[in-house]
Write a protein that holds these residues in place. Structure first.
Motif, PDB file in Angstrom:
ATOM      1  N   TYR A  49       5.567  11.974   7.441  1.00 37.68           N
ATOM      2  CA  TYR A  49       4.384  12.050   8.298  1.00 37.68           C
ATOM      3  C   TYR A  49       4.666  11.483   9.684  1.00 37.68           C
ATOM      4  O   TYR A  49       4.352  12.110  10.705  1.00 37.68           O
ATOM      5  N   HIS A  72       1.905  15.609   1.216  1.00 32.41           N
ATOM      6  CA  HIS A  72       1.055  14.719   2.021  1.00 32.41           C
ATOM      7  C   HIS A  72       0.334  15.543   3.083  1.00 32.41           C
ATOM      8  O   HIS A  72       0.956  16.334   3.790  1.00 32.41           O
ATOM      9  N   VAL A  81      -5.896  10.355   5.619  1.00 32.18           N
ATOM     10  CA  VAL A  81      -5.167  11.100   4.591  1.00 32.18           C
ATOM     11  C   VAL A  81      -6.149  11.900   3.739  1.00 32.18           C
ATOM     12  O   VAL A  81      -7.099  11.355   3.179  1.00 32.18           O
ATOM     13  N   LYS A  84      -2.517  13.266  -1.111  1.00 31.16           N
ATOM     14  CA  LYS A  84      -1.211  12.618  -1.227  1.00 31.16           C
ATOM     15  C   LYS A  84      -0.794  12.624  -2.688  1.00 31.16           C
ATOM     16  O   LYS A  84      -1.571  12.250  -3.562  1.00 31.16           O
ATOM     17  N   GLU A 111       4.416   6.183   2.951  1.00 29.15           N
ATOM     18  CA  GLU A 111       3.917   6.834   4.167  1.00 29.15           C
ATOM     19  C   GLU A 111       4.577   6.291   5.430  1.00 29.15           C
ATOM     20  O   GLU A 111       4.840   7.037   6.375  1.00 29.15           O
TER      21      GLU A 111
END
Length: 271
Positions: A49, A72, A81, A84, A111
């Motif tokens: 990400y 994700h 978010v 996930k 993350e």
């Protein structure tokens, strides 16, 4: 009358961006035109990400981005978010048993952080390029306290054989891929760019027939084949599995931009 495309999904590397270069001005202009017409634009990438967010920061994308090979989905501006998929503890059990019998360098991603079983100049540089903190594990069992999204095993002699080994030992219970020649990636079984795009389409209430996607690798094929129109961006360095998808010229020759311009001229983008 042919339906207009309401969502455009781009892979990043080799699709809208050349290695070690910024996203081209032609792509930025095409994305801007598509957005002005009311089409949502996103990226679906194997990057983390934070890495993807950095690359697309000047694109002003109008939809959440899909990262970590589809595991994700988050807003690139707020970090909110939406979806996930982490690797479950019972699957970590099986993987840890395998990892204790190998000497490979291994990266474990959350993350925002990358944990590793050994520090090297390479993974220090890699973590910096990916805007993530690199942390040495004192004990591999510390992983149970983390939300691990992806595991990458570095395979100097080639990743495909190791990926097949992991897939066999875990009886197909994980998403395992040799994403690069020396990278074996291991993720939740619901990962994969196709699953990520399906989830995003559901979140945005967009029918698959209204989705246009671009990619350049075998990792992208399932996503491209599921889309209303999937387009292969030519890449002389990649040998693709046989497919019946549409093609456009390479990123070096502004293929995706030219393809989008043709659709804009045909009034096939927007609401």
């Amino acid at each position: 009358m042919k339906e207009k495309y309401k969502l455009i999904a781009f892979d990043i590397d080799g699709t809208i961006k050349k290695t070690d270069q910024e996203v081209s001005s032609e792509i930025i202009s095409s994305i801007s035109q598509a957005k002005q017409l009311g089409t949502k634009v996103t990226v679906i990438t194997g990057r983390s990400y934070l890495s993807a967010k950095d690359v697309i920061s000047n694109l002003g994308l109008s939809a959440p981005i899909v990262t970590f090979q589809g595991a994700h989905i988050a807003d690139s501006f707020t970090g909110n978010v939406f979806w996930k998929k982490i690797i479950d503890d019972f699957l970590l059990d099986e993987l840890i048993e395998i990892f204790q019998n190998i000497d490979n360098e291994i990266l474990f991603y959350t993350e925002t952080e990358i944990f590793t079983n050994k520090i090297s100049d390479w993974n220090n540089n890699y973590s910096r390029r990916n805007n993530s903190n690199l942390i040495l594990l004192n004990n591999i069992y510390e992983l149970y306290e983390k939300e691990i999204i992806r595991i990458t095993v570095i395979c100097p002699s080639g990743a495909e054989e190791f990926a097949n080994l992991i897939d066999s030992k875990t009886e197909g219970k994980l998403y395992v891929t040799a994403s690069l020649q020396n990278f074996c990636e291991i993720l939740h079984p619901k990962a994969g760019k196709k699953h990520g795009l399906q989830k995003l389409a559901s979140l945005l209430n967009i029918d698959r027939k209204q989705i246009l996607s671009f990619g350049n690798s075998n990792e992208d094929l399932s996503m491209l084949e599921w889309s209303g129109n999937g387009v292969i961006v030519k890449d002389k360095n990649i040998n693709l599995r046989p497919n019946k998808l549409d093609h456009c010229d390479s990123i070096e020759h502004n293929g995706p931009s030219k393809y989008l311009k043709r659709l804009i001229d045909q009034d096939l983008l927007g609401k």
